[in-house]
Motif scaffolding. Structure first.
Motif, PDB file in Angstrom:
ATOM      1  N   UNK A 101       0.851  -1.011   0.189  1.00  0.00           N
ATOM      2  CA  UNK A 101       0.015  -0.192  -0.050  1.00  0.00           C
ATOM      3  C   UNK A 101       0.790   1.055   0.169  1.00  0.00           C
ATOM      4  N   UNK A 102       0.200   2.303  -0.061  1.00  0.00           N
ATOM      5  CA  UNK A 102       0.687   3.747  -0.203  1.00  0.00           C
ATOM      6  C   UNK A 102       0.066   4.276   1.112  1.00  0.00           C
ATOM      7  N   UNK A 103       0.672   4.866   2.034  1.00  0.00           N
ATOM      8  CA  UNK A 103       0.293   5.223   3.275  1.00  0.00           C
ATOM      9  C   UNK A 103       0.631   6.853   3.294  1.00  0.00           C
ATOM     10  N   UNK A 104      -0.213   7.602   4.012  1.00  0.00           N
ATOM     11  CA  UNK A 104      -0.028   8.901   4.278  1.00  0.00           C
ATOM     12  C   UNK A 104      -0.430   9.528   5.608  1.00  0.00           C
ATOM     13  N   UNK A 115       5.496  13.236  -1.564  1.00  0.00           N
ATOM     14  CA  UNK A 115       5.659  11.785  -1.665  1.00  0.00           C
ATOM     15  C   UNK A 115       7.198  11.449  -1.531  1.00  0.00           C
ATOM     16  N   UNK A 116       7.516  10.382  -0.899  1.00  0.00           N
ATOM     17  CA  UNK A 116       8.712  10.041  -0.509  1.00  0.00           C
ATOM     18  C   UNK A 116       9.845   9.760  -2.001  1.00  0.00           C
ATOM     19  N   UNK A 117      10.768  10.375  -2.167  1.00  0.00           N
ATOM     20  CA  UNK A 117      11.565  10.210  -3.359  1.00  0.00           C
ATOM     21  C   UNK A 117      11.302  11.277  -4.537  1.00  0.00           C
ATOM     22  N   UNK A 118      10.231  12.047  -4.247  1.00  0.00           N
ATOM     23  CA  UNK A 118       9.582  13.073  -5.391  1.00  0.00           C
ATOM     24  C   UNK A 118       9.685  14.485  -4.754  1.00  0.00           C
ATOM     25  N   UNK A 167       1.259  14.808 -10.562  1.00  0.00           N
ATOM     26  CA  UNK A 167       0.600  14.639  -9.365  1.00  0.00           C
ATOM     27  C   UNK A 167      -0.223  15.663  -9.200  1.00  0.00           C
ATOM     28  N   UNK A 168       0.162  17.123  -9.301  1.00  0.00           N
ATOM     29  CA  UNK A 168      -0.433  18.074  -9.017  1.00  0.00           C
ATOM     30  C   UNK A 168      -1.756  18.321  -9.787  1.00  0.00           C
ATOM     31  N   UNK A 169      -1.766  17.522 -11.090  1.00  0.00           N
ATOM     32  CA  UNK A 169      -2.890  17.759 -11.954  1.00  0.00           C
ATOM     33  C   UNK A 169      -3.954  16.864 -11.289  1.00  0.00           C
ATOM     34  N   UNK A 179       4.464   7.239   1.838  1.00  0.00           N
ATOM     35  CA  UNK A 179       5.440   6.467   1.223  1.00  0.00           C
ATOM     36  C   UNK A 179       4.842   5.318   0.588  1.00  0.00           C
ATOM     37  N   UNK A 180       5.571   4.389  -0.048  1.00  0.00           N
ATOM     38  CA  UNK A 180       4.711   3.249  -0.655  1.00  0.00           C
ATOM     39  C   UNK A 180       5.478   2.293  -0.716  1.00  0.00           C
ATOM     40  N   UNK A 181       4.859   1.035  -0.922  1.00  0.00           N
ATOM     41  CA  UNK A 181       5.446  -0.154  -1.201  1.00  0.00           C
ATOM     42  C   UNK A 181       4.792  -0.841  -2.534  1.00  0.00           C
TER      43      UNK A 181
END
Length: 416
Positions: free
Chosen positions: A73-76, A90-93, A113-115, A139-141
């Motif tokens: 999942x992606x968690x926030x 977002x991690x790494x971006x 992602x802004x769009x 962060x995402x797995x």
């Protein structure tokens, strides 16, 4: 951090590592404080990726699919703002910073992602719902480039944040999926179906019928592969996705070309009997045997999905696995998406399928996963040879190539 460990099994299956998950969420909260300062009432959200179980390349012609939400999942971590800015790290971006008081389409934001943030906010307001500012880090797995829908996961996650924080979870997972697709199509600039977003949003295994594209029928299934002694494994064959856009685009284009021969816009409106009866003349008119083979795959795959859904409902797992194998064979022989015609020397998926069959023999099954041409294979592996299978696949494609999946039961949601 609030104790959310009681949710872990619903999020990650029975084989989760509590210490690992605790550390992951604690790290997320620390990064939130580092990025945005110390906040009260920081909320945690989770949206998972999805795996396609059946219905390879059928959704774009209004077909049937089976998909499952997975344990990656992606968690926030999210806190409210007093203004109309949405700030997402977002991690790494790089940071996305969007003022949603302006919901007009920005050409310079296409493919960002802004769009998506702006498009999702627009979809909420068009429904008469509320939006507001927030700041979040993620962060995402969900593995990228593996057909697990990492992009759909972040879309649905953003939609669920608006849904929970400002609308008291007024929208169902299916509505969140539609909103996410709208943002991807209209604001991001990518024409996509709805399967990925539904798979990420809904939780569990679902059959989806896209005959009515705007209101697909979704049937939930209560299935755990472990109950039958099988493990779902995807293997990244480390193929190169570069310059394959034309290969992916050709699939729906060719299918619709065949549909046009029958006076239809999509193959959903053509029957298998009608297709076979017309084949002699269709070959002359279409003048593309690959297109006809891809149409044959679509028509037989649709029936196969129905049969596989019935097998799962009747707890006839042997018949379900037979359908998985038939789906994989049809993708290889008729859909022809296991390797790119433009790069026949690169056939990692074919090698992976061949060696998987050598290991599994008659104990398990394997198929191409997702779009194909490069990427991942999907295998159903019995408990007693799981370690051997993963070891051999990792030896072939590199350490970490194999990922053991579990089906996640919980939909996209706020955790605390």
């Amino acid at each position: 951090m609030k104790d959310i460990s009681h949710l872990y099994e619903g999020l990650y299956g029975k084989n989760y590592n509590k210490e690992d998950m605790d550390a992951r969420f604690e790290h997320l909260l620390k990064e939130h404080e580092k990025e945005f300062g110390k906040k009260d009432n920081v909320a945690l959200f989770s949206t998972a990726g999805r795996t396609e179980l059946a219905g390879n390349h059928t959704d774009h012609n209004l077909g049937l699919v089976i998909t499952g939400t997975i344990n990656l999942d992606t968690i926030a971590a999210v806190s409210l703002r007093a203004d109309s800015r949405v700030i997402l790290k977002s991690e790494g971006f790089p940071v996305d910073d969007v003022d949603i008081s302006d919901l007009s389409i920005k050409e310079e934001e296409k493919n960002t992602t802004s769009s998506l943030i702006r498009g999702i906010a627009d979809a909420f307001t068009k429904r008469g719902l509320k939006v507001g500012g927030f700041e979040a880090n993620t962060t995402t797995r969900v593995l990228k480039g593996s057909g697990l829908s990492s992009s759909a996961a972040i879309e649905v996650l953003i939609a669920e944040i608006f849904n929970n924080l400002f609308n008291n979870d007024a929208l169902s997972p299916i509505e969140l999926a539609k909103i996410s697709q709208y943002a991807e199509n209209v604001y991001f600039g990518k024409p996509s179906g709805l399967m990925d977003q539904i798979g990420c949003a809904n939780g569990g295994i679902v059959g989806i019928d896209f005959e009515d594209a705007k209101n697909p029928k979704v049937k939930a299934l209560d299935v755990n592969f472990k109950d039958y002694g099988y493990n779902l494994v995807i293997v990244d064959t480390k193929g190169n996705h570069a310059d394959l856009t034309h290969e992916y685009a050709a699939v729906p284009t060719e299918m619709k070309r065949v549909a046009a021969y029958f006076g239809k816009s999509v193959l959903r409106n053509v029957s298998l009997n009608e297709f076979i009866k017309a084949l002699p003349e269709a070959r002359k008119a279409v003048n593309n045997d690959r297109a006809l083979l891809r149409a044959y795959h679509y028509l037989t795959e649709n029936q196969r999905v129905n049969d596989m859904l019935e097998a799962l409902e009747n707890k006839d797992f042997d018949s379900y696995l037979k359908g998985v194998q038939e789906s994989g064979n049809s993708s290889f022989r008729f859909l022809q998406n296991v390797y790119a015609a433009s790069a026949p020397q690169e056939q990692g998926l074919s090698i992976g399928i061949a060696i998987s069959e050598a290991i599994l023999k008659d104990k398990g099954v394997v198929r191409v996963h997702g779009g194909g041409f490069a990427g991942t294979i999907q295998a159903y592996v019995p408990d007693d040879i799981l370690d051997e299978y993963i070891t051999q696949m990792d030896n072939l494609f590199g350490k970490g190539a194999s990922t053991l999946l579990s089906i996640r039961s919980l939909p996209t949601c706020r955790l605390c």
